[in-house]
Write a protein that holds these residues in place. Structure first.
Motif, short mmCIF file in Angstrom:
data_model
loop_
_atom_site.label_atom_id
_atom_site.label_comp_id
_atom_site.label_asym_id
_atom_site.label_seq_id
_atom_site.Cartn_x
_atom_site.Cartn_y
_atom_site.Cartn_z
N ARG A 288 75.43 23.88 -46.69
CA ARG A 288 75.35 22.98 -47.85
C ARG A 288 74.58 23.59 -49.02
O ARG A 288 74.85 23.29 -50.18
N LEU A 289 73.60 24.44 -48.70
CA LEU A 289 72.75 25.01 -49.74
C LEU A 289 73.29 26.31 -50.32
O LEU A 289 72.73 26.84 -51.27
N ASP A 290 74.34 26.82 -49.73
CA ASP A 290 74.91 28.08 -50.20
C ASP A 290 75.24 28.01 -51.69
O ASP A 290 75.95 27.10 -52.14
N GLY A 291 74.71 28.95 -52.45
CA GLY A 291 74.97 29.01 -53.88
C GLY A 291 74.03 28.19 -54.74
O GLY A 291 74.13 28.24 -55.98
N THR A 292 73.11 27.45 -54.13
CA THR A 292 72.18 26.61 -54.90
C THR A 292 70.87 27.33 -55.24
O THR A 292 70.12 26.87 -56.08
N GLY A 293 70.59 28.44 -54.55
CA GLY A 293 69.31 29.11 -54.72
C GLY A 293 68.29 28.66 -53.70
O GLY A 293 67.26 29.31 -53.51
N ALA A 294 68.56 27.53 -53.03
CA ALA A 294 67.70 27.05 -51.94
C ALA A 294 68.23 27.63 -50.63
O ALA A 294 69.36 28.13 -50.57
N ALA A 295 67.40 27.58 -49.59
CA ALA A 295 67.81 28.14 -48.30
C ALA A 295 67.11 27.41 -47.17
O ALA A 295 66.13 26.69 -47.39
N ALA A 296 67.63 27.60 -45.95
CA ALA A 296 67.04 26.99 -44.76
C ALA A 296 67.06 28.00 -43.62
O ALA A 296 67.95 28.85 -43.55
N CYS A 297 66.07 27.90 -42.77
CA CYS A 297 66.03 28.78 -41.59
C CYS A 297 65.29 28.07 -40.47
O CYS A 297 64.67 27.01 -40.67
N SER A 298 65.35 28.62 -39.28
CA SER A 298 64.60 28.11 -38.14
C SER A 298 63.89 29.28 -37.50
O SER A 298 64.20 30.45 -37.77
N LEU A 299 62.92 28.97 -36.62
CA LEU A 299 62.13 30.06 -36.04
C LEU A 299 61.54 29.66 -34.69
O LEU A 299 61.39 28.48 -34.38
N HIS A 300 61.22 30.69 -33.93
CA HIS A 300 60.48 30.53 -32.67
C HIS A 300 59.08 31.09 -32.90
O HIS A 300 58.93 32.29 -33.13
N PRO A 301 58.04 30.25 -32.86
CA PRO A 301 56.69 30.75 -33.14
C PRO A 301 56.07 31.51 -31.98
O PRO A 301 55.05 32.18 -32.15
N GLY A 302 56.68 31.42 -30.80
CA GLY A 302 56.08 31.96 -29.60
C GLY A 302 55.49 30.84 -28.77
O GLY A 302 55.45 29.68 -29.20
N ALA A 303 55.02 31.16 -27.58
CA ALA A 303 54.30 30.18 -26.77
C ALA A 303 52.87 30.13 -27.30
O ALA A 303 52.15 31.12 -27.23
N VAL A 304 52.48 28.99 -27.83
CA VAL A 304 51.23 28.90 -28.58
C VAL A 304 50.28 27.88 -27.95
O VAL A 304 50.71 26.82 -27.47
N MET A 305 49.00 28.19 -27.98
CA MET A 305 47.98 27.31 -27.43
C MET A 305 47.68 26.17 -28.43
O MET A 305 46.75 26.26 -29.23
N THR A 306 48.50 25.14 -28.44
CA THR A 306 48.27 23.98 -29.29
C THR A 306 48.30 22.73 -28.42
O THR A 306 48.53 22.79 -27.22
N ASN A 307 48.10 21.58 -29.05
CA ASN A 307 48.08 20.33 -28.28
C ASN A 307 49.46 19.70 -28.16
O ASN A 307 49.57 18.53 -27.83
N VAL A 308 50.53 20.47 -28.42
CA VAL A 308 51.87 19.93 -28.27
C VAL A 308 52.14 19.54 -26.81
O VAL A 308 52.94 18.65 -26.52
N PHE A 309 51.42 20.19 -25.87
CA PHE A 309 51.61 19.90 -24.44
C PHE A 309 50.57 18.92 -23.92
O PHE A 309 50.34 18.84 -22.71
N ARG A 310 49.96 18.17 -24.81
CA ARG A 310 48.86 17.28 -24.41
C ARG A 310 49.31 16.20 -23.42
O ARG A 310 48.49 15.68 -22.66
N ASP A 311 50.59 15.84 -23.42
CA ASP A 311 51.07 14.78 -22.53
C ASP A 311 51.48 15.29 -21.16
O ASP A 311 51.77 14.52 -20.26
N VAL A 312 51.51 16.63 -21.00
CA VAL A 312 51.95 17.21 -19.74
C VAL A 312 50.87 17.01 -18.68
O VAL A 312 49.68 17.15 -18.94
N LYS A 313 51.31 16.69 -17.46
CA LYS A 313 50.36 16.42 -16.37
C LYS A 313 50.80 17.15 -15.10
O LYS A 313 51.88 17.72 -15.05
N GLY A 314 49.93 17.13 -14.10
CA GLY A 314 50.26 17.67 -12.80
C GLY A 314 50.33 19.18 -12.75
O GLY A 314 49.59 19.89 -13.45
N MET A 315 51.25 19.70 -11.93
CA MET A 315 51.37 21.14 -11.72
C MET A 315 51.74 21.87 -13.01
O MET A 315 51.26 22.98 -13.26
N ALA A 316 52.59 21.25 -13.83
CA ALA A 316 52.99 21.88 -15.08
C ALA A 316 51.77 22.12 -15.98
O ALA A 316 51.66 23.16 -16.63
#
Length: 395
Positions: A288-316
């Motif tokens: 959709r953005l092709d030719g507009t000068g705007a752009a979009a991308c996605s990325l993998h930041p790596g396995a990172v020590m953040t609180n995104v896994f705060r709800d995980v419990k048990g062995m995991a």
């Protein structure tokens, strides 16, 4: 315990090498040393970790000496940890006069992204669920960067209406001249749940990690396009947990069956599915953005020590607790690929980035076709229409 540590470390090293080595790497490396030298270093560290693991195993099995076990554990820790860290991104100029809208930037990768960009003179719009935590983070950045231009907007991606209202509030700031442009929209916020849940009839991972960010982005997109800005989706290599070709039925049919399973308490790697949808949305936006000068991308930041896994419990949770000290990046290290997509002079529209490089070879799975992208976005816009009345874009 040390053998368990070895299995985690060796597996992560192998996984990292598999996902980050470019195609044709062995043949091209020696001919293009400057370009690929860090891959050689990563390869050496990976091999060293394997040698260390082997020596440690022999020492443990034969001699059973505490010193040998300690040396083994230390070598495993240091080599695997350094391999996971990656390398820093260099800023390519001032961001003065530019504005970045960042979700979930009161902590983790988002905070480090905001801090780095603020140091370069960028105005940061903090889009966070907790005002108290956001204000505390803003205070920390102000200490580090006196005079930093920071704006708070309450944004809860667990509430579709609130996500849309937050974007509309930013648009009012933009139209009123309080925000001159939207040069970067970083969809950083996300969650990982340990149990099945629903948000307004949508599986929770898909709701918070995909559908709400789409609603948020689509509302802001006119300003991003006018500013010739970038939409940066923080996805994950966890998209490999789901393979589109595993499902012969259309995407909508699969998601309908998933809804029934969730209601029955089904627990599945839907975090990976939501991250795949982040990649799909970036590819959709690129068309959709092709030719507009705007752009979009996605990325993998790596396995990172953040609180995104705060709800995980048990062995995991126990496994993640071990890995965060051996094979996971710090938030500063995890922010480097996002910052690369910000600072680099140009990005590949619709591209997927890993360790600050465009890495389409990491998309071996989920085997996306153009029809898959269309099917996912058909479902997405149907749901967006249902939950907040967002009309499907005409361009």
């Amino acid at each position: 315990k040390l053998q368990f540590l070895y299995l985690i470390g060796a597996g992560a090293c192998t996984h990292t090498r598999h996902c980050t080595m470019p195609s044709g790497y062995p043949k091209r490396m020696f001919g293009e040393w400057e370009k690929y030298k860090w891959y050689l270093v990563a390869e050496f560290r990976a091999q060293l970790s394997m040698v260390a693991a082997g020596i440690g195993s022999i020492a443990l099995l034969a001699a059973r000496q505490p010193r040998a076990a300690a040396v083994y554990a230390a070598l495993m820790l240091l080599t695997s940890r350094r391999l996971a860290a990656g390398f820093p991104t260099k800023s390519e100029g001032s961001l003065a006069g530019k504005t970045a809208v960042i979700t979930g930037c009161n902590t983790g990768i988002g905070y480090e992204t905001a801090l780095s960009m603020a140091k370069q003179g960028c105005c940061i719009v903090f889009c966070c669920r907790s005002e108290a935590k956001a204000k505390a983070a803003m205070a920390e950045i102000t200490k580090a960067v006196p005079g930093a231009d920071l704006i708070f907007v309450h944004c809860d991606l667990g509430d579709f209406a609130r996500a849309k209202a937050s974007a509309e509030e930013i648009m009012r700031l933009y139209n009123g001249g309080n925000v001159a442009s939207i040069d970067f929209l970083v969809n950083n916020a996300g969650l990982f749940l340990s149990k099945a849940d629903l948000v307004d009839g949508v599986e929770a991972h898909l709701a918070v990690n995909h559908l709400a960010p789409v609603i948020f982005t689509e509302t802001l997109l006119p300003a991003v396009v006018k500013s010739k800005g970038r939409v940066i989706n923080v996805a994950s290599i966890a998209h490999n947990w789901f393979h589109m070709k595993d499902e012969q039925a259309p995407v909508a049919g699969y998601l309908a069956r998933l809804l029934v399973k969730v209601k029955d308490g089904y627990r599945a790697p839907q975090y990976g599915l939501s991250k795949m949808f982040n990649i799909v949305y970036a590819k959709h936006l690129a068309r959709r953005l092709d030719g507009t000068g705007a752009a979009a991308c996605s990325l993998h930041p790596g396995a990172v020590m953040t609180n995104v896994f705060r709800d995980v419990k048990g062995m995991a949770k126990a496994v993640i607790s071990v890995m965060q000290y051996t094979n996971m990046k710090t938030p500063v290290e995890g922010a480097q690929t996002t910052l690369h997509c910000v600072y680099t002079s140009s990005i590949v529209n619709g591209g997927y980035y890993v360790d600050a490089e465009h890495r389409p070879d990491c998309l071996r799975r989920p085997g996306l076709s153009e029809k898959d992208v269309d099917d996912v976005m058909d479902w997405t816009f149907q749901e967006a229409q249902r939950v907040v009345g967002l009309s499907r874009p005409q361009y």
